[in-house]
Design a protein around this motif. Structure first.
Motif, PDB file in Angstrom:
ATOM      1  N   GLY A 119       0.771  -1.229   0.000  1.00 60.97           N
ATOM      2  CA  GLY A 119       0.000   0.000   0.000  1.00 60.97           C
ATOM      3  C   GLY A 119       0.804   1.281   0.000  1.00 60.97           C
ATOM      4  O   GLY A 119       1.993   1.301   0.324  1.00 60.97           O
ATOM      5  N   PRO A 216      -3.478  -2.111   6.175  1.00 57.94           N
ATOM      6  CA  PRO A 216      -3.694  -1.467   4.872  1.00 57.94           C
ATOM      7  C   PRO A 216      -5.142  -1.034   4.677  1.00 57.94           C
ATOM      8  O   PRO A 216      -5.408   0.063   4.183  1.00 57.94           O
ATOM      9  CB  PRO A 216      -3.288  -2.557   3.875  1.00 57.94           C
ATOM     10  CG  PRO A 216      -2.315  -3.400   4.620  1.00 57.94           C
ATOM     11  CD  PRO A 216      -2.813  -3.417   6.034  1.00 57.94           C
ATOM     12  N   ILE A 223      -4.164   0.221  -2.334  1.00 58.88           N
ATOM     13  CA  ILE A 223      -3.670  -1.131  -2.076  1.00 58.88           C
ATOM     14  C   ILE A 223      -3.652  -1.880  -3.395  1.00 58.88           C
ATOM     15  O   ILE A 223      -4.693  -2.021  -4.052  1.00 58.88           O
ATOM     16  CB  ILE A 223      -4.562  -1.879  -1.060  1.00 58.88           C
ATOM     17  CG1 ILE A 223      -4.711  -1.077   0.236  1.00 58.88           C
ATOM     18  CG2 ILE A 223      -3.984  -3.263  -0.764  1.00 58.88           C
ATOM     19  CD1 ILE A 223      -5.734  -1.645   1.203  1.00 58.88           C
TER      20      ILE A 223
END
Length: 280
Positions: A119, A216, A223
């Motif tokens: 991410g 994330p 992501i």
């Protein structure tokens, strides 16, 4: 005097052989109960938890798993190569390929484990679209994760990579900048500490959970695994052994024990995804 020297030398040599034999038996052989112990190197608490569970699952096969947790990514492959580890489980194929090429090694993957989301994080912007000319984006300084960062920037249309860019592209494979950002390679485990001085950074998930204490899903601006068609298969993580051990029966049992619905459920409870075909 010479006679005693020869006798002493012979005794020392004999003891050395016996000692080495004993050490070798302890490392690679079974103990008195027939239990065979294997040392695996991991780089996250999540993987430690999984391999600890595997150790319990493999007791019925007389296999004991000794888990060694490392704090970064640089020690596990050398430790496997020199025999300090029997297996490791921390890297994707891209990282392994680069290690083997750069170090003239032939460490070998024997089974998929996870694919970890990768991410983009920031304290300064709320959306990748907010990036502007002159902003500084940190990426891991290793070729594998640095390349994955560039692929993500390409997917975000911040940069344009060559059509024939390699699986792990580098900055030299950038054709153009749609936004004239500055890309700053930084050691992967230092990106969290550097984040306040950057506009944004691509950070490996284990450092996000261990150092930023978030996930994330909660904190990333983007992501890559939310767009799996943009993620190269070389970023699937693998169990790795020395080439001469790739067909070892016990290691096949270990892979089979890892790739089960039970372990898949443990993985799904975290931020990662099973990397093997779970439909079988």
């Amino acid at each position: 005097m010479k006679k005693w020297t020869k006798v002493t030398t012979g005794i020392v040599a004999l003891l050395s052989v016996v000692t080495l034999a004993a050490c070798g038996a302890k490392k690679s052989g079974a103990d008195k109960d027939g239990v065979r112990t294997y040392v695996v190197g991991v780089a996250s608490d999540q993987q430690k938890e999984i391999w600890t569970q595997l150790g319990k699952d493999l007791k019925k096969d007389n296999i004991k798993i000794d888990v060694k947790l490392f704090s970064g990514y640089t020690e596990e492959n050398p430790a496997l190569a020199d025999g300090s580890l029997d297996l490791n489980s921390f890297q994707h194929n891209a990282w392994l390929n680069n290690y083997n090429r750069d170090n003239k090694k032939d460490l070998t993957p024997i089974g998929y484990t996870i694919i970890s989301p990768f991410g983009l994080y920031s304290d300064k912007i709320k959306n990748p679209k907010d990036l502007k000319d002159g902003d500084v984006v940190g990426i891991p300084d290793d070729p594998a994760n640095g390349g994955r960062s560039l692929q993500a920037l390409d997917a975000l249309h911040v940069i344009k990579l060559k059509d024939n860019a390699p699986d792990s592209p580098s900055v030299k494979d950038i054709v153009s900048y749609n936004t004239k950002i500055k890309i700053k390679p930084i050691q992967a485990d230092q990106l969290v500490a550097a984040l306040p001085d950057l506009t944004a950074a691509f950070i490996n998930t284990n450092f996000v959970t261990d150092q930023l204490h978030t996930t994330p899903k909660k904190s990333a601006l983007y992501i890559d695994t939310d767009h799996m068609d943009k993620v190269n298969e070389i970023y699937k993580n693998v169990i790795v052994v020395r080439k001469e051990d790739k067909d070892k029966a016990d290691f096949k049992k270990i892979v089979k024990a890892y790739q089960t619905p039970e372990i898949a459920e443990i993985i799904k409870k975290t931020n990662d995804f099973p990397a093997w075909d779970t439909s079988k």
